[in-house]
Design a protein around this motif. Structure first.
Motif, mmCIF file in Angstrom:
data_model
loop_
_atom_site.group_PDB
_atom_site.id
_atom_site.type_symbol
_atom_site.label_atom_id
_atom_site.label_comp_id
_atom_site.label_asym_id
_atom_site.label_seq_id
_atom_site.Cartn_x
_atom_site.Cartn_y
_atom_site.Cartn_z
ATOM 1 N N ASP A 151 40.119 54.525 47.273
ATOM 2 C CA ASP A 151 41.322 54.602 48.124
ATOM 3 C C ASP A 151 41.038 53.994 49.496
ATOM 4 O OD1 ASP A 151 42.652 55.849 46.084
ATOM 5 O OD2 ASP A 151 42.338 57.892 46.869
ATOM 6 N N ALA A 152 39.872 54.226 49.998
ATOM 7 C CA ALA A 152 39.519 53.684 51.308
ATOM 8 C C ALA A 152 39.423 52.164 51.249
ATOM 9 C CB ALA A 152 38.210 54.292 51.793
ATOM 10 N N GLU A 153 38.865 51.648 50.176
ATOM 11 C CA GLU A 153 38.767 50.197 50.032
ATOM 12 C C GLU A 153 40.162 49.560 49.915
ATOM 13 O OE1 GLU A 153 36.283 49.635 46.667
ATOM 14 O OE2 GLU A 153 34.416 50.231 47.686
ATOM 15 N N LEU A 154 41.065 50.221 49.173
ATOM 16 C CA LEU A 154 42.431 49.721 49.038
ATOM 17 C C LEU A 154 43.142 49.738 50.383
ATOM 18 C CD1 LEU A 154 44.799 48.692 47.340
ATOM 19 C CD2 LEU A 154 45.347 51.123 46.834
ATOM 20 N N ALA A 155 42.973 50.801 51.121
ATOM 21 C CA ALA A 155 43.613 50.905 52.437
ATOM 22 C C ALA A 155 43.077 49.842 53.379
ATOM 23 C CB ALA A 155 43.381 52.293 53.007
ATOM 24 N N ARG A 178 50.541 51.918 60.951
ATOM 25 C CA ARG A 178 50.611 52.847 59.792
ATOM 26 C C ARG A 178 49.511 52.520 58.791
ATOM 27 N NH1 ARG A 178 52.777 52.032 55.110
ATOM 28 N NH2 ARG A 178 53.926 50.170 55.847
ATOM 29 N N LEU A 179 49.286 51.230 58.535
ATOM 30 C CA LEU A 179 48.231 50.868 57.591
ATOM 31 C C LEU A 179 46.831 51.197 58.136
ATOM 32 C CD1 LEU A 179 49.640 47.431 56.365
ATOM 33 C CD2 LEU A 179 49.530 49.589 55.090
ATOM 34 N N THR A 180 46.695 51.095 59.440
ATOM 35 C CA THR A 180 45.392 51.460 60.039
ATOM 36 C C THR A 180 45.129 52.957 59.879
ATOM 37 O OG1 THR A 180 45.595 49.663 61.643
ATOM 38 C CG2 THR A 180 44.055 51.453 62.167
ATOM 39 N N ALA A 181 46.150 53.749 60.115
ATOM 40 C CA ALA A 181 46.007 55.211 59.956
ATOM 41 C C ALA A 181 45.694 55.569 58.506
ATOM 42 C CB ALA A 181 47.267 55.908 60.440
ATOM 43 N N THR A 182 46.341 54.867 57.587
ATOM 44 C CA THR A 182 46.086 55.131 56.170
ATOM 45 C C THR A 182 44.634 54.811 55.827
ATOM 46 O OG1 THR A 182 48.386 54.633 55.625
ATOM 47 C CG2 THR A 182 46.780 54.541 53.829
ATOM 48 N N ARG A 183 44.143 53.695 56.383
ATOM 49 C CA ARG A 183 42.745 53.333 56.116
ATOM 50 C C ARG A 183 41.788 54.373 56.695
ATOM 51 N NH1 ARG A 183 39.704 49.617 59.102
ATOM 52 N NH2 ARG A 183 40.502 50.891 60.823
ATOM 53 N N ASP A 184 42.063 54.799 57.929
ATOM 54 C CA ASP A 184 41.194 55.788 58.569
ATOM 55 C C ASP A 184 41.177 57.114 57.799
ATOM 56 O OD1 ASP A 184 40.626 53.900 60.470
ATOM 57 O OD2 ASP A 184 42.042 54.707 61.961
ATOM 58 N N ALA A 185 42.326 57.540 57.331
ATOM 59 C CA ALA A 185 42.385 58.784 56.559
ATOM 60 C C ALA A 185 41.602 58.662 55.262
ATOM 61 C CB ALA A 185 43.842 59.138 56.289
ATOM 62 N N ALA A 186 41.674 57.493 54.624
ATOM 63 C CA ALA A 186 40.930 57.291 53.382
ATOM 64 C C ALA A 186 39.427 57.337 53.632
ATOM 65 C CB ALA A 186 41.345 55.964 52.754
ATOM 66 N N VAL A 187 38.999 56.695 54.729
ATOM 67 C CA VAL A 187 37.569 56.724 55.064
ATOM 68 C C VAL A 187 37.118 58.159 55.352
ATOM 69 C CG1 VAL A 187 35.870 55.987 56.770
ATOM 70 C CG2 VAL A 187 37.560 54.357 55.905
ATOM 71 N N ALA A 188 37.953 58.928 56.042
ATOM 72 C CA ALA A 188 37.606 60.325 56.344
ATOM 73 C C ALA A 188 37.495 61.146 55.063
ATOM 74 C CB ALA A 188 38.646 60.915 57.285
ATOM 75 N N ARG A 189 38.424 60.897 54.128
ATOM 76 C CA ARG A 189 38.346 61.631 52.858
ATOM 77 C C ARG A 189 37.058 61.291 52.108
ATOM 78 N NH1 ARG A 189 43.955 60.635 52.896
ATOM 79 N NH2 ARG A 189 43.703 58.719 51.668
ATOM 80 N N VAL A 190 36.605 60.077 52.239
ATOM 81 C CA VAL A 190 35.323 59.709 51.607
ATOM 82 C C VAL A 190 34.183 60.544 52.215
ATOM 83 C CG1 VAL A 190 33.622 57.860 51.349
ATOM 84 C CG2 VAL A 190 36.045 57.392 50.978
ATOM 85 N N LYS A 191 34.195 60.635 53.531
ATOM 86 C CA LYS A 191 33.135 61.412 54.186
ATOM 87 C C LYS A 191 33.178 62.887 53.788
ATOM 88 C CE LYS A 191 32.772 58.360 58.227
ATOM 89 N NZ LYS A 191 32.920 58.247 59.693
#
Length: 403
Positions: A151-155, A178-191
């Motif tokens: 998900d983070a890679e897709l974002a 909005r797309l930047t926030a989506t990417r950041d949230a995906a990276v956080a979920r990975v962590k």
């Protein structure tokens, strides 16, 4: 014609009668001689008896005089170097005993690869707990990490494409945010997923019970198939480094004479083997009930030193140069310790003394004696100041052997 003829005859008319007279005379003479000899013999016997009676009376008087003067055993102690020793008893224990129990959530024990009496190294597995469920949980967490990474890679890809279109005017600034926030949230979920996965791995690692340090395994109270959990009693105990000690119990007086570093000799009960150690700790407190304190004697590992066993301890407490007497020679009353000394006139004199170190061979007398006096060894309690005695020198033997 008449003739008177006179005939004189001196002998008996009868010859046999003459012989009888002579025999009686000889017998009378013999009797007189016998009576005289018997009288002489009687006189001699009377004289001898009188002499014996007189001499016997004198001996009886001498014996009576000798019996009125008691004989006492005396000893001139001299001067010597005395090593003070404190005798005590104590319990053998591990110097640093480490209880080992369940660290994680516990479970069913699968195997116990060690046994008591074995040496273990730091980090060695002592017991393995079933982790089938925990392994599946870890696998699930690993999959979650993979999903979140995707998900983070897709974002990130969506954000990259949007940034290329911003300059052309096809994407607004708001869409980029909005797309930047989506990417950041995906990276956080990975962590978060990775942290949860690492936590599960750490929990699984804690399912194995391991040795916290190298040492001798003293006890093992768990078997395969047993279910254990957090908060249960210790399953193992380890003597760190295999170091042992004896917890010697001493009176308040003896404890005050002991310091850290003092050497000691330990003899475990049931063995004739002795071990040398040092006092490494003196208890700062005294038990209120027993009025005793503990001196802990450090010992290196030996198979004969079994924790929980009983041992005799001899702790050195210094040396002193002084006269030495057996305990029987030293008396005491309300005025303190004293001994009886026999002077040149064989009179008993009281001498106040101060005692010091106590050794197996006797007690040191730190003051009151020079060492050349005749000290009464025994029966002092039956004597009084000024009594006349007959001193008998003690045969050469250790002072401590005085009866």
């Amino acid at each position: 014609m008449n003739y008177e003829t006179t005939m004189n005859y001196s002998g008996p008319a009868d010859p046999e009668a003459g012989e009888t007279v002579e025999t009686e005379a000889a017998a009378a003479s013999t009797r007189r001689r016998r009576i005289i000899v018997a009288a002489l013999i009687a006189a001699v016997l009377i004289a001898i008896a009188a002499a014996l009676l007189l001499s016997g009376g004198e001996e009886a008087d001498l014996s009576a005089d000798a019996e009125t003067v008691p004989s006492v055993t005396v000893l001139a102690p001299g001067q010597g170097t005395i090593a003070g020793v404190i005798n005590a008893t104590g319990t053998i224990a591990a110097r640093r005993e480490m209880p080992v129990g369940v660290v994680g959530e516990g479970g069913r024990v699968v195997s116990v690869p060690v046994d008591q009496g074995e040496w273990v190294r730091q980090g060695q597995v002592l017991a393995v707990i079933d982790r089938a469920v925990q392994s599946q949980q870890a696998a699930s967490a690993a999959a979650t990490v993979s999903v979140n990474k995707a998900d983070a890679e897709l974002a990130q890809a969506n954000l990259d494409r949007a940034l290329k279109l911003v300059d052309r005017g096809f994407i607004s600034k708001a869409d980029v945010d909005r797309l930047t926030a989506t990417r950041d949230a995906a990276v956080a979920r990975v962590k978060v997923a990775e942290a949860q996965y690492r936590e599960l791995l750490a929990r699984n690692d804690r399912l194995n019970i391991v040795a916290p340090a190298a040492g001798l395994l003293l006890t093992r109270s768990v078997e395969p198939g047993q279910v254990v959990g957090a908060g249960s009693t210790a399953l193992f105990s380890i003597a760190k480094g295999g170091e042992m000690e004896v917890q010697a119990r001493l009176s308040e007086t003896d404890l005050a004479r002991v310091s850290v570093g003092t050497s000691a000799t330990v003899t475990p009960v049931g063995t004739g083997k002795q071990f040398t150690g040092q006092v490494w700790q003196v208890a700062p407190t005294i038990d209120e009930q027993s009025r005793q304190g503990i001196a802990r004697v450090a010992l290196a590992y030996a198979p004969e030193l079994r924790p929980g066993g009983f041992a005799e301890v001899r702790i050195n407490s210094g040396t002193v140069v002084a006269p030495q007497l057996p305990e029987s020679a030293i008396l005491s009353d309300e005025d303190g310790s004293f001994v009886y000394v026999v002077d040149k006139d064989n009179k008993v004199r009281r001498r106040k003394v101060t005692t010091g170190l106590v050794a197996a061979s006797g007690i040191a007398v730190t003051s009151g004696l020079e060492g050349n006096e005749k000290v009464v060894l025994r029966a002092g309690g039956f004597l009084n100041e000024g009594d006349t005695v007959r001193p008998v020198a003690e045969r050469a033997e250790p002072a401590g052997s005085a009866r």
